[in-house]
Design a protein around this motif. Sequence first.
Motif, PDB file in Angstrom:
ATOM      1  N   SER A   1       0.830  -1.219   0.000  1.00 24.86           N
ATOM      2  CA  SER A   1       0.000   0.000   0.000  1.00 24.86           C
ATOM      3  C   SER A   1       0.858   1.260   0.000  1.00 24.86           C
ATOM      4  CB  SER A   1      -0.933   0.007   1.223  1.00 24.86           C
ATOM      5  OG  SER A   1      -0.220   0.287   2.410  1.00 24.86           O
ATOM      6  N   VAL A   2       2.143   1.137   0.395  1.00 21.54           N
ATOM      7  CA  VAL A   2       3.045   2.298   0.359  1.00 21.54           C
ATOM      8  C   VAL A   2       4.082   2.148  -0.754  1.00 21.54           C
ATOM      9  CG1 VAL A   2       2.725   2.845   2.790  1.00 21.54           C
ATOM     10  CG2 VAL A   2       4.580   1.289   2.120  1.00 21.54           C
ATOM     11  N   GLY A   3       3.799   1.260  -1.714  1.00 17.92           N
ATOM     12  CA  GLY A   3       4.628   1.159  -2.904  1.00 17.92           C
ATOM     13  C   GLY A   3       5.829   0.246  -2.811  1.00 17.92           C
ATOM     14  N   LEU A   4       5.916  -0.576  -1.774  1.00 16.14           N
ATOM     15  CA  LEU A   4       7.059  -1.469  -1.639  1.00 16.14           C
ATOM     16  C   LEU A   4       6.817  -2.794  -2.358  1.00 16.14           C
ATOM     17  CD1 LEU A   4       7.871  -0.903   2.143  1.00 16.14           C
ATOM     18  CD2 LEU A   4       9.257  -0.152   0.205  1.00 16.14           C
ATOM     19  N   ALA A   5       7.857  -3.328  -2.971  1.00 13.49           N
ATOM     20  CA  ALA A   5       7.774  -4.655  -3.591  1.00 13.49           C
ATOM     21  C   ALA A   5       7.968  -5.700  -2.504  1.00 13.49           C
ATOM     22  CB  ALA A   5       8.843  -4.805  -4.660  1.00 13.49           C
ATOM     23  N   VAL A   6       7.163  -6.759  -2.549  1.00 14.74           N
ATOM     24  CA  VAL A   6       7.151  -7.757  -1.476  1.00 14.74           C
ATOM     25  C   VAL A   6       7.164  -9.162  -2.062  1.00 14.74           C
ATOM     26  CG1 VAL A   6       5.948  -8.577   0.585  1.00 14.74           C
ATOM     27  CG2 VAL A   6       5.743  -6.176  -0.095  1.00 14.74           C
ATOM     28  N   GLN A   7       7.898 -10.055  -1.402  1.00 14.99           N
ATOM     29  CA  GLN A   7       7.845 -11.482  -1.702  1.00 14.99           C
ATOM     30  C   GLN A   7       7.537 -12.192  -0.394  1.00 14.99           C
ATOM     31  OE1 GLN A   7       8.146 -13.298  -4.435  1.00 14.99           O
ATOM     32  NE2 GLN A   7       8.905 -11.849  -5.956  1.00 14.99           N
ATOM     33  N   THR A   8       6.527 -13.075  -0.402  1.00 12.65           N
ATOM     34  CA  THR A   8       6.149 -13.772   0.823  1.00 12.65           C
ATOM     35  C   THR A   8       6.480 -15.262   0.721  1.00 12.65           C
ATOM     36  OG1 THR A   8       3.892 -14.210   0.059  1.00 12.65           O
ATOM     37  CG2 THR A   8       4.280 -12.136   1.235  1.00 12.65           C
ATOM     38  N   PHE A   9       6.752 -15.855   1.878  1.00 16.96           N
ATOM     39  CA  PHE A   9       7.123 -17.272   1.945  1.00 16.96           C
ATOM     40  C   PHE A   9       6.462 -17.911   3.162  1.00 16.96           C
ATOM     41  CE2 PHE A   9      10.457 -14.759   0.076  1.00 16.96           C
ATOM     42  CZ  PHE A   9      10.796 -15.444  -1.081  1.00 16.96           C
ATOM     43  N   ALA A  10       6.015 -19.147   2.989  1.00 18.20           N
ATOM     44  CA  ALA A  10       5.371 -19.863   4.082  1.00 18.20           C
ATOM     45  C   ALA A  10       6.377 -20.575   4.970  1.00 18.20           C
ATOM     46  CB  ALA A  10       4.367 -20.868   3.523  1.00 18.20           C
ATOM     47  N   SER A  11       7.625 -20.707   4.500  1.00 18.57           N
ATOM     48  CA  SER A  11       8.635 -21.407   5.288  1.00 18.57           C
ATOM     49  C   SER A  11      10.003 -20.787   5.049  1.00 18.57           C
ATOM     50  CB  SER A  11       8.688 -22.893   4.915  1.00 18.57           C
ATOM     51  OG  SER A  11       9.235 -23.046   3.611  1.00 18.57           O
ATOM     52  N   ALA A  12      10.886 -21.034   5.997  1.00 19.59           N
ATOM     53  CA  ALA A  12      12.259 -20.542   5.869  1.00 19.59           C
ATOM     54  C   ALA A  12      12.953 -21.220   4.689  1.00 19.59           C
ATOM     55  CB  ALA A  12      13.026 -20.806   7.153  1.00 19.59           C
ATOM     56  N   GLN A  13      12.639 -22.489   4.462  1.00 21.90           N
ATOM     57  CA  GLN A  13      13.273 -23.230   3.378  1.00 21.90           C
ATOM     58  C   GLN A  13      12.965 -22.578   2.025  1.00 21.90           C
ATOM     59  OE1 GLN A  13      11.536 -24.637   5.880  1.00 21.90           O
ATOM     60  NE2 GLN A  13      13.256 -25.593   6.967  1.00 21.90           N
TER      61      GLN A  13
END
Length: 230
Positions: free
Chosen positions: A38-50
């Motif tokens: 919402s503030v213009g940042l690119a994001v990558q999400t992960f469900a696990s550390a691996q």
Amino acid sequence: MSSSNTSRDQPDGAAATMVYVVDDDESMRGAVSMLLRSVGLAVQTFASAQEFLAFEMPDVPSCLILDVRLKGQSGLAVQEQIAASKLGLPIVFMTAHGDIAMTVKAMKAGAMDFLAKPFRDQDMLDAVTHALARDQERREANRVVDDLRRSYESLTAREREVMAFVAAGLMNKQIAGEMNLSEITVKIHRGQAMRKMGARSLAEFVLKAEALGVKAPQSTASPAARGSRN
């Protein structure tokens, strides 16, 4: 954490910065991602550390938002892996189960911040802004050192030796004695080394040598002792 409107994702290749979110709670991953986008940042999400550790990260200023308690592996263990890999990635921890001992351990290991769930949106945004700025500074400092190393690699063996003696505080006459050269030859080598290193003054030349960890041969006598011989 309050709700926020989301914006369209930025293409990874065009992102000036990147924020990684690792949390096994899908709803939390989505909420944090929505807030940051919402503030213009690119994001990558992960469900696990691996998943995160296997991801090929783009070479841009980045930070990691990491849940302390992950299924199968703690966030503190992930922090240790990241430190061992020399990534230098700033970490913002979040947890619903944190305690003082856990917070102290994470901060001592280099965590940028530690946010307890539920946290205020602004606290998360402030923490991420700070972490991205820190990573930008780290990258710039690394680039400076990398440039210095490339310049240093362009020096001849004699020029490197002269640089080491200069950094140790020796004068041209003393260096000439150590290297069994004429003083004028030492001056020529020093001038060429300074030019290649982009040093505009002797002080800057010495500072660059110190930044690279350049040291005179250990067998060399101290400047005071050498001075007494000349």
